[in-house]
Design an enzyme around this catalytic site. Structure first.
Site, short mmCIF file in Angstrom:
data_model
loop_
_atom_site.label_atom_id
_atom_site.label_comp_id
_atom_site.label_asym_id
_atom_site.label_seq_id
_atom_site.Cartn_x
_atom_site.Cartn_y
_atom_site.Cartn_z
N THR A 1 2.61 -3.24 8.62
CA THR A 1 2.64 -3.94 9.90
C THR A 1 4.06 -4.40 10.19
OG1 THR A 1 0.36 -4.72 9.66
CG2 THR A 1 1.77 -5.94 11.18
N GLU B 1 -6.20 -5.87 4.23
CA GLU B 1 -6.20 -6.97 3.26
C GLU B 1 -7.37 -6.85 2.28
OE1 GLU B 1 -3.51 -7.91 3.66
OE2 GLU B 1 -3.02 -9.15 5.39
N GLY B 2 -7.72 -5.62 1.95
CA GLY B 2 -8.86 -5.35 1.08
C GLY B 2 -10.09 -5.08 1.91
N SER C 1 0.81 -1.22 0.00
CA SER C 1 0.00 0.00 0.00
C SER C 1 0.85 1.27 0.00
CB SER C 1 -0.92 0.03 1.22
OG SER C 1 -1.88 -1.00 1.16
N GLN D 1 -22.31 -4.92 24.89
CA GLN D 1 -23.69 -4.76 25.33
C GLN D 1 -24.03 -5.73 26.45
OE1 GLN D 1 -25.46 -2.33 23.97
NE2 GLN D 1 -27.34 -2.65 25.14
N ARG E 1 -23.26 -12.97 36.43
CA ARG E 1 -24.06 -11.79 36.79
C ARG E 1 -25.52 -12.20 37.01
NH1 ARG E 1 -24.03 -6.39 38.51
NH2 ARG E 1 -25.62 -5.20 37.38
N GLN F 1 -34.34 -14.77 28.56
CA GLN F 1 -34.42 -15.18 27.16
C GLN F 1 -33.84 -14.15 26.21
OE1 GLN F 1 -38.22 -15.55 24.75
NE2 GLN F 1 -37.81 -17.72 25.21
#
Length: 380
Positions: free
Chosen positions: A160, A363-364, A128, A336, A268, A279
């Protein structure tokens, strides 16, 4: 939670067990420290190399592991479940070794490949540029032929392991046009090569990503991989396999987020019940698990096609698209599940969410993956 894997051989089962042992000993205890401090884990890649984990997909005759790609990718997933930055750098190293393995001469392989596969030389992939990312044919970095080899002039981006790698698979222009790009195996220490400051990234902070500045650096003629003008063919061939590496990394990251969310949901309690037993939240966790399993199935399908010598480019793009989109969704949902705690740095899921985003880009980009897939549908 250890993934129940279907592996092709007892040897592969032993390899996964070894990988888990090394990852739990060497990666898990260090990840938070280095990611928080944005510090490089010196010596870690040498450790992975000595264990044989940096050359798994390559021939044993050059010091590689001789493993099928489906096994290598599952090793990569195990690493990513502990430390995404290390797994991504391992994937990039593997991709950087590919051009020499697939397009190099026997002499070139014998000279350089053993040290690369042993991890003595960790690799970077330098394709790149600032104005040439998805459009690789637009790159401007030049390689001018001289009496002594090639003089490299220009700037590369998004590398990298930039500044840390022992070698770079470099793509530079030797002539105008899309058939004017060539591939080189450049030493990490080269006169006239310098690196910019590490990018200030959202995630994957322990392994640097930098630009590289080539100021008339000279590479010997035998550093050319393949033939002049073959560079983009080599680059795109490497990227097909590299996309599978990122798909495996994304799956490992998603698995880690799922594991963290499930563990929290089982501990929890609200309204006198574990939150996993509500549910609404149980269904959310079920969708997360389905996304992880689906991501794993897509990259394994593509890898098995590769191992069988069948075309796999479309399946690689599907795997990269599915797995990285899944990682983004699963890590977001993990935040969340943990509620307010998920938004703090006291729990790893906020880091997982930050790390997942880049996997939809490098990588695209996933838009490019959709373009690749759509072209296979309209070919005729």
């Amino acid at each position: 939670m250890a993934v129940d894997r279907l592996l092709p051989t007892p040897e592969a089962e032993d390899l996964i067990a070894l990988t888990r042992e090394i990852a739990d000993k060497e990666l898990t205890p260090r990840v938070e420290q280095h990611e928080s401090a944005e510090s490089y884990p010196e010596g870690l890649f040498a450790t992975l190399g000595r264990a044989g984990l940096l050359g798994l997909a390559y021939p044993e005759e050059f010091g590689g592991g001789g493993q099928p790609y489906e096994v290598y990718l599952q090793v990569l997933e195990e690493l990513a479940a502990r430390w995404a930055a290390v797994a991504v750098a391992t994937s990039v190293h593997t991709m950087a070794c590919y051009p020499l393995t697939a397009f190099g001469t026997d002499t070139q392989k014998e000279q350089w490949l053993p040290r690369m596969l042993a991890g003595e030389l960790v690799g970077g992939y330098s394709l790149s540029e600032a104005q040439a990312g998805s459009d690789a044919a637009a790159l401007n970095c030049k390689a001018q032929r001289t009496e002594n080899g090639y003089r490299i002039t220009g700037t590369k981006a998004w590398i990298t392991h930039g500044g840390k790698a022992g070698f770079y698979t470099l793509f530079a222009r030797t002539a105008p046009g899309s058939h004017g790009v060539s591939c080189f195996l450049a030493p990490g220490q080269t006169e006239g090569l310098s690196f910019g400051k590490p990018e200030r990234k959202m995630g994957l902070q322990a392994v640097p990503t930098t630009s590289a500045h080539w100021d008339g650096a000279v590479l010997a003629a035998d550093r050319l991989i393949g033939t002049e003008g073959q560079g983009l063919q080599i680059a795109f061939s490497a990227l097909d396999s590299g996309r599978l590496g990122i798909a495996a990394c994304a799956t490992g990251l998603a698995q880690a987020a799922l594991d963290a969310a499930v563990a929290y949901a089982n501990e929890r309690t609200t309204f006198g019940r574990r939150i996993v037993d509500h549910q609404g939240l149980g269904f959310l966790l079920a969708d997360m698990a389905a996304a992880v399993d689906s991501a794993r199935a897509t990259y394994l399908d593509a890898a098995r096609r590769r191992d069988a010598g069948r075309p796999f480019g479309r399946q690689a793009s599907v795997a990269k698209l599915v797995a990285t989109d899944a990682a983004m969704k699963v890590t977001t949902d993990a935040v969340q599940v943990l509620g307010g705690y998920g938004y703090t740095r006291d729990f790893p899921v906020e880091r997982f969410m930050r790390e997942a985003k880049i996997m939809q880009i490098f990588e695209g980009t996933n838009q490019i993956q959709r373009l690749v897939i759509s072209r296979t549908l309209s070919a005729g």
